[in-house]
Design a protein around this motif. Structure first.
Motif, PDB file in Angstrom:
ATOM      1  N   GLU A  85       1.023  -1.163   0.004  1.00 12.11           N
ATOM      2  CA  GLU A  85       0.126   0.396   0.060  1.00 12.11           C
ATOM      3  C   GLU A  85       0.851   1.367  -0.188  1.00 12.11           C
ATOM      4  OE1 GLU A  85      -1.936  -0.793   3.558  1.00 12.11           O
ATOM      5  OE2 GLU A  85      -3.377  -2.206   2.474  1.00 12.11           O
ATOM      6  N   ARG A  86       1.913   1.270   0.604  1.00 12.91           N
ATOM      7  CA  ARG A  86       3.046   2.503   0.788  1.00 12.91           C
ATOM      8  C   ARG A  86       3.942   2.625   0.275  1.00 12.91           C
ATOM      9  NH1 ARG A  86      -0.341   1.616   4.628  1.00 12.91           N
ATOM     10  NH2 ARG A  86      -1.091   3.180   6.278  1.00 12.91           N
ATOM     11  N   GLU A  87       4.156   1.709  -1.631  1.00  8.38           N
ATOM     12  CA  GLU A  87       4.965   1.063  -1.839  1.00  8.38           C
ATOM     13  C   GLU A  87       5.705   2.252  -2.678  1.00  8.38           C
ATOM     14  OE1 GLU A  87       6.161  -1.692  -6.174  1.00  8.38           O
ATOM     15  OE2 GLU A  87       3.601  -0.710  -6.121  1.00  8.38           O
ATOM     16  N   TRP A  88       4.945   3.578  -2.580  1.00  5.36           N
ATOM     17  CA  TRP A  88       5.682   4.840  -3.676  1.00  5.36           C
ATOM     18  C   TRP A  88       6.232   5.947  -2.145  1.00  5.36           C
ATOM     19  CZ3 TRP A  88       8.723   3.516  -6.992  1.00  5.36           C
ATOM     20  CH2 TRP A  88       8.016   2.615  -8.065  1.00  5.36           C
ATOM     21  N   GLN A  89       5.423   5.400  -1.213  1.00  5.31           N
ATOM     22  CA  GLN A  89       6.173   5.994  -0.008  1.00  5.31           C
ATOM     23  C   GLN A  89       7.694   5.874   0.532  1.00  5.31           C
ATOM     24  OE1 GLN A  89       2.722   6.242   2.572  1.00  5.31           O
ATOM     25  NE2 GLN A  89       3.765   6.956   4.121  1.00  5.31           N
ATOM     26  N   LEU A  90       7.744   7.440   0.949  1.00  6.41           N
ATOM     27  CA  LEU A  90       9.426   7.244   1.481  1.00  6.41           C
ATOM     28  C   LEU A  90       9.152   6.962   2.822  1.00  6.41           C
ATOM     29  CD1 LEU A  90      10.462  11.414   1.007  1.00  6.41           C
ATOM     30  CD2 LEU A  90      11.040   9.391  -0.528  1.00  6.41           C
ATOM     31  N   ALA A  91       9.729   5.504   3.081  1.00  7.09           N
ATOM     32  CA  ALA A  91      10.337   5.190   4.212  1.00  7.09           C
ATOM     33  C   ALA A  91      10.613   5.899   5.583  1.00  7.09           C
ATOM     34  CB  ALA A  91      11.880   4.403   4.057  1.00  7.09           C
ATOM     35  N   GLY A  92      10.784   7.261   5.238  1.00  8.70           N
ATOM     36  CA  GLY A  92      10.957   8.348   6.513  1.00  8.70           C
ATOM     37  C   GLY A  92       9.332   8.444   7.108  1.00  8.70           C
ATOM     38  N   THR A  93       8.702   8.305   5.962  1.00  7.11           N
ATOM     39  CA  THR A  93       7.407   8.831   6.383  1.00  7.11           C
ATOM     40  C   THR A  93       6.393   8.074   7.355  1.00  7.11           C
ATOM     41  OG1 THR A  93       6.411   8.463   4.343  1.00  7.11           O
ATOM     42  CG2 THR A  93       7.403  10.572   4.944  1.00  7.11           C
ATOM     43  N   LEU A  94       7.553   6.422   6.940  1.00  9.55           N
ATOM     44  CA  LEU A  94       6.573   5.047   7.830  1.00  9.55           C
ATOM     45  C   LEU A  94       6.276   5.150   9.487  1.00  9.55           C
ATOM     46  CD1 LEU A  94       8.010   2.793   5.497  1.00  9.55           C
ATOM     47  CD2 LEU A  94       5.571   3.513   5.246  1.00  9.55           C
ATOM     48  N   SER A  95       5.087   4.881   9.619  1.00 12.85           N
ATOM     49  CA  SER A  95       5.595   4.256  11.367  1.00 12.85           C
ATOM     50  C   SER A  95       6.448   3.103  11.557  1.00 12.85           C
ATOM     51  CB  SER A  95       3.670   3.633  11.551  1.00 12.85           C
ATOM     52  OG  SER A  95       3.581   2.390  11.217  1.00 12.85           O
ATOM     53  N   GLY A  96       6.518   3.291  12.717  1.00 10.09           N
ATOM     54  CA  GLY A  96       7.540   2.509  13.338  1.00 10.09           C
ATOM     55  C   GLY A  96       7.861   1.315  12.726  1.00 10.09           C
TER      56      GLY A  96
END
Length: 243
Positions: free
Chosen positions: A132-143
């Motif tokens: 779902e977050r394939e193109w999201q920057l990793a720094g914006t993910l939850s822990g």
């Protein structure tokens, strides 16, 4: 006595930082298909052990044997090529790269480009949230999502042995439960895991073999169940979490 069938054998391993002896001659082995955990307080030498196996710190003496080969002379890249991957403490994802780019970095030693794409799809099946977050920057993910990404990135190297350094660190209790469910799933699929974890209760509950590390020495060993039941371990490491 160490079994001849061990995937990883660590024998009399010593590591020095300056004048400080961080590891004072530890020995343990990891059987294929097992979860083996090292528990102990901060500064006991747990992370140093993984860093020595990974080729990230120089050893003073002793042996590290993986699938019959001495890997002490190997650098970190050669260790990964041999089949050992690490999920580092603190996740260490590349914040400014996307989820997919992080996963591709995990496969940097692989040449099979088509299979890399199918490997990424396998990771997405295991962790649908990453898809779902394939193109999201990793720094914006939850822990918790970053921890899934760190596991997925390590799995992209197709390791025979997966080492995990404090996978539950800084995560909410519900997320910790999910992470340990993932660890059990990986074991069920035949992945061998060497686990460093301060949450001794959770680590011992999923471990086949366990070792207690105290100031650079192994002071106790047994099955996860045996150490869970040991009053010394309960008093020192389990506290109110023991049931």
């Amino acid at each position: 006595m160490m079994s001849q069938a061990s995937m990883l054998k660590v024998k009399d391993l010593k590591v020095n930082y300056g004048g400080i002896e961080a590891l004072k001659g530890i020995s343990f082995d990891v059987e294929q298909g097992q979860i083996v955990t090292l528990i102990g307080a901060n500064g006991a030498g747990k992370s140093t052990t993984l860093r020595a196996i990974s080729g990230l710190v120089k050893t003073a003496s002793g042996a590290i044997n993986f699938l019959g080969r001495d890997i002490i002379p190997f650098n970190a890249q050669q260790v990964v090529a041999e089949g050992i991957a690490m999920v580092p403490e603190g996740r260490r994802v590349f914040d400014n790269l996307t989820v997919k780019e992080n996963l591709k970095i995990g496969a940097y030693l692989r040449k099979d480009r088509d299979e890399i794409e199918s490997g990424i799809e396998d990771i997405y099946q295991r962790f649908p949230r990453l898809k779902e977050r394939e193109w999201q920057l990793a720094g914006t993910l939850s822990g918790g999502e970053q921890q899934m990404l760190a596991v997925g990135r390590a799995m992209m190297a197709r390791p025979k042995l997966l080492m995990m350094d404090e996978p539950s660190l800084g995560l909410a209790p519900l997320v910790v439960r999910d992470i340990f469910a993932i660890i059990r799933e990986l074991k069920a699929e035949g992945i061998t895991i060497l686990l460093i974890e301060q949450n001794a209760n959770a680590a011992l509950r999923c471990a086949d073999q366990a070792y207690v590390l105290e100031t650079g020495r192994i002071t106790m060993q047994g099955t996860g169940e045996e150490l869970l039941a040991d009053q010394r371990v309960r008093d020192a490491y389990l506290g109110s979490t023991a049931r």
